[in-house]
Design a protein around this motif. Structure first.
Motif, short mmCIF file in Angstrom:
data_model
loop_
_atom_site.label_atom_id
_atom_site.label_comp_id
_atom_site.label_asym_id
_atom_site.label_seq_id
_atom_site.Cartn_x
_atom_site.Cartn_y
_atom_site.Cartn_z
N VAL A 267 -7.45 -4.42 3.79
CA VAL A 267 -7.59 -4.38 2.34
C VAL A 267 -6.31 -4.85 1.66
O VAL A 267 -6.34 -5.65 0.72
N MET A 271 -5.87 -8.04 -0.75
CA MET A 271 -5.33 -7.85 -2.09
C MET A 271 -4.16 -8.79 -2.34
O MET A 271 -4.01 -9.38 -3.41
N VAL A 306 -7.80 -2.68 -7.58
CA VAL A 306 -8.65 -3.84 -7.30
C VAL A 306 -9.33 -4.32 -8.58
O VAL A 306 -9.37 -5.52 -8.86
N LEU A 328 -17.49 -7.35 -7.18
CA LEU A 328 -16.61 -6.19 -7.17
C LEU A 328 -16.66 -5.43 -8.49
O LEU A 328 -16.73 -4.19 -8.52
N TYR A 358 -12.36 -5.81 0.21
CA TYR A 358 -11.41 -5.43 -0.84
C TYR A 358 -11.28 -3.92 -1.03
O TYR A 358 -10.28 -3.45 -1.57
N LEU A 359 -12.30 -3.18 -0.61
CA LEU A 359 -12.28 -1.74 -0.86
C LEU A 359 -12.33 -0.92 0.43
O LEU A 359 -12.16 0.30 0.38
#
Length: 361
Positions: A267, A271, A306, A328, A358-359
């Motif tokens: 992640v 990011m 995010v 997202l 991403y999470l």
């Protein structure tokens, strides 16, 4: 004595009568070094007085800052002690030069005793927000010296000759005791003297500045920072021990910068790739804002960060795959994976992969 270092002795006397504490120490160091071949014991007896403690005496002393004669506003801002809450992240080239500078200052005893000075003047070049000011703060913190920052808005005057007088007053104040002097937006006072629009004031200002740089003591560090190195007068460049070019952070550096936020390594890596192209200043502001939002909304920090990063990049049209940003934001707004897939015409597994990337979910 045929080989007696007469020239160096004259410099000792001259510096003692007219120079600063550090200039006197350097002259004594050079004299002692030359004297070693003639009288080693005497040279050692002289050199024992040359210590960091003596040369740096007065670093914590403060005198009133100079003020502009008309506005009565202070010409410099002073911070002491300097505390940088988060260790800066620099690329290998910049970090290497900064570490070399610190090593010289930490070996000040050895250098002074040989009549040598540590790096006294650094020029930082680069776009806004890439870490130039932060580097100055970090050096001041590591050297345990007060940081004096030139107040450009106050120093610059519309009255003929006043700006030069203000600059001279700032330098006179800064050399009164060891410090780090930061000249931000340096191009404003060190602009090329071949400007056709100049009526002579700029030439006088640059001449004042060049003289001040030549007289800068060895027990203080001067840092000039500019976003427009091409505007600087050519004579200015030669005065600096190091010219350091600060670049926008790479994805690897951004990943290091995010290292104190608990998140999966994958992640964090994604990011960092998402934020590549942003300055450290912008990323720092994003992290600060996200922490406040997460605290007030009693939400997790990573999803909040995010969301802020996606919004930032999409607002600039900087996301290589905008549909991933939309996924997202919809998911963080409470929509299910199936609802997102149906709305955007994507498959459920595709949406799940983006969310996981991403999470970490």
């Amino acid at each position: 004595m045929e080989n007696f270092p007469r020239k160096e002795l004259v410099k000792v006397v001259q510096s003692g009568m007219t120079g600063s504490r550090s200039a006197f120490a350097l002259a004594v160091g050079r004299f002692a070094t030359k004297l070693k071949d003639l009288d080693l014991q005497l040279a050692q007896e002289i050199a024992q007085f040359l210590s960091t403690e003596n040369v740096m005496r007065g670093a914590g002393d403060f005198v009133p800052a100079p003020v502009d004669a008309d506005s009565r506003m202070e010409l410099v801002e002073t911070v002491f002690p300097v505390v940088v809450p988060k260790k800066p992240v620099f690329n290998e080239a910049v970090q290497g030069v900064l570490e070399d500078v610190l090593r010289e200052w930490r070996s000040l005893d050895l250098l002074i005793q040989e009549g040598l000075a540590p790096a006294r003047m650094l020029l930082f070049c680069g776009q806004p927000g890439v870490g130039k000011t932060l580097a100055a703060y970090w050096l001041a913190q590591e050297l345990k010296l007060p940081l004096l920052t030139l107040n450009l808005a106050t120093v610059m005057s519309s009255y003929l000759g006043k700006t030069g007088n203000n600059v001279r007053a700032v330098f006179d104040h800064a050399v009164s005791r060891p410090c780090v002097l930061l000249l931000d937006e340096f191009d404003a006072i060190a602009k090329r003297r071949d400007d056709d629009s100049d009526v002579g004031e700029l030439k006088r200002l640059v001449n004042v500045l060049l003289q001040a740089l030549d007289d800068w003591p060895a027990n203080s560090l001067l840092i000039a920072a500019t976003n427009h190195g091409e505007l600087l007068d050519p004579a200015v460049w030669r005065r600096f021990d190091h010219v350091i070019q600060f670049e926008p952070p790479s994805a690897d550096l951004i990943e290091d910068y995010l290292s104190d936020i608990p998140m999966d390594s994958e992640v964090r890596q994604n990011m960092a790739a998402l934020l590549q192209g942003e300055s450290f200043s912008t990323i720092g502001q994003l992290m600060h804002a996200s922490r406040k939002i997460a605290l007030l909304e009693k939400s997790d920090l990573v999803p909040t960060l995010v969301k802020g990063a996606v919004r930032l990049r999409m607002s600039k049209g900087a996301m290589s795959k905008p549909h991933e940003g939309e996924m997202l934001l919809m998911y963080l707004a409470g929509q299910s994976r199936r609802e997102i897939a149906a709305t955007l015409g994507k498959t459920h597994p595709t949406v799940s992969r983006v969310i996981k990337r991403y999470l970490g979910e």
